[in-house]
Design an enzyme around this catalytic site. Structure first.
Site, PDB file in Angstrom:
ATOM      1  CD  GLU A   1      -5.505   2.152  -2.742  1.00 35.30           C
ATOM      2  OE1 GLU A   1      -6.685   2.271  -2.436  1.00 35.30           O
ATOM      3  OE2 GLU A   1      -4.576   2.161  -1.917  1.00 35.30           O
TER       4      GLU A   1
ATOM      5  CG  HIS B   1      -1.902   1.084   1.238  1.00 38.93           C
ATOM      6  ND1 HIS B   1      -1.585   2.380   1.577  1.00 38.93           N
ATOM      7  CD2 HIS B   1      -3.219   1.092   0.909  1.00 38.93           C
ATOM      8  CE1 HIS B   1      -2.670   3.134   1.455  1.00 38.93           C
ATOM      9  NE2 HIS B   1      -3.680   2.374   1.046  1.00 38.93           N
TER      10      HIS B   1
HETATM   11  P1  PGA Z   1      -9.173   6.700   0.974  1.00 38.38           P
HETATM   12  O1  PGA Z   1      -8.051   5.559   1.100  1.00 38.38           O
HETATM   13  O2  PGA Z   1     -10.434   6.015   0.512  1.00 38.38           O
HETATM   14  O3  PGA Z   1      -9.320   7.257   2.361  1.00 38.38           O
HETATM   15  O4  PGA Z   1      -8.682   7.690  -0.020  1.00 38.38           O
HETATM   16  C1  PGA Z   1      -7.955   4.521   0.167  1.00 38.38           C
HETATM   17  C2  PGA Z   1      -6.785   3.641   0.480  1.00 38.38           C
HETATM   18  O5  PGA Z   1      -5.723   4.133   0.864  1.00 38.38           O
HETATM   19  O6  PGA Z   1      -6.882   2.396   0.378  1.00 38.38           O
END
Ligand code: PGA
Length: 250
Positions: free
Chosen positions: A164, A92
């Site tokens: 992401e 992540h």
């Molecule tokens: P967020 O985070 O929905 O708060 O932007 C997503 C993530 O980091 O998985």
């Protein structure tokens, strides 16, 4: 069937996480989607116990690549399975940022998770928003090439990729559905170079970054976006339930 994953990050006590799980387990939408909750290590047992017999899956937010040994502070794939996990997040962007994880670490973690029978969700994404034109396919391709370097062809269908973009995480500024679709297609193109077209076509790709109950439906309507990874909007059970309903209606 969309995959909808909640990521608690560093929020909640074990009791709060279990109570969230009980509330969300009551949702009629659990049979329509594959729903996963990525809880903190200290919450995993309590959440798994609260979900016994329920279709909601449990995942961890990180894993180490060795099975056991003198690795203080690390948690092995087997220990995650023992805690009731079926899934695990790998690399992540917050792990990349605060724990300096690299694509090389990700490759080892993916291999270890797969060997143990966990489904890894490998997170990739560009740091800067592209000012014009398509998403930065180059960054994604490099992350895929390195991160998936130790994944065998047979294991690929067990891997989930989460796109992401770092600039969209926790900022309230989500990517556009079109950007998510283009990134998913760049990810599949990179995977196709490594594993061939047909295997890459089976890859599940999620979008994550400021997903809310209001914008979620537009993402799942995009071709090639198989689901969502949701941080902030997953923390309150009622809000997450509304988000699941929006996916079902979308
Ligand atoms: P967020 O985070 O929905 O708060 O932007 C997503 C993530 O980091 O998985």
């Amino acid at each position: 069937m969309a995959i909808v994953a909640a990521n608690f990050k560093m929020h909640k006590t074990a009791r709060e996480a279990a109570s969230w799980a009980q509330d969300v387990a009551a949702s009629p939408h659990l049979l329509q989607h594959e729903v996963i909750v990525f809880a903190g290590y200290t919450q995993l047992h309590a959440v798994s116990e609260a979900l016994t017999g329920q279709p909601l899956r449990v995942g961890a937010q990180d894993v180490f690549w060795e099975d056991f040994g003198a690795y203080t502070g690390m948690v092995s794939p087997g220990q995650l399975i023992d805690a009731g996990c079926s899934h695990v997040l790998v690399a992540h962007s917050e792990r990349r940022r605060y724990a300096h994880e690299t694509d090389r670490d990700a490759a080892r973690k993916l291999r270890a998770a797969l060997r143990a029978g966990l489904t890894p969700v490998y997170c990739v994404g560009d740091v800067e928003e592209p000012t014009e034109g398509p998403m930065s396919a180059q960054t994604l391709t490099a992350q895929l090439r390195h991160g998936l370097s130790e994944v065998g062809l047979d294991d690929l269908r067990q891997v989930v990729i989460a796109y992401e973009p770092v600039w969209a995480i926790g900022t309230g500024k989500a990517a556009t559905p079109r950007q998510a679709r283009e990134a998913a297609s760049a990810i599949r193109a990179a995977a196709a170079k490594m594993f061939g077209e047909s295997s890459a076509g089976e890859l599940h790709v999620l979008y994550g970054g400021s997903v809310t109950e209001d914008n979620v439906a537009a993402f799942v309507r995009e071709d090639g976006v198989d689901g969502l990874l949701v941080g902030g909007a997953s923390l309150e059970a009622q809000e997450f339930l509304r988000l699941l309903a929006a996916v079902a209606a979308g």
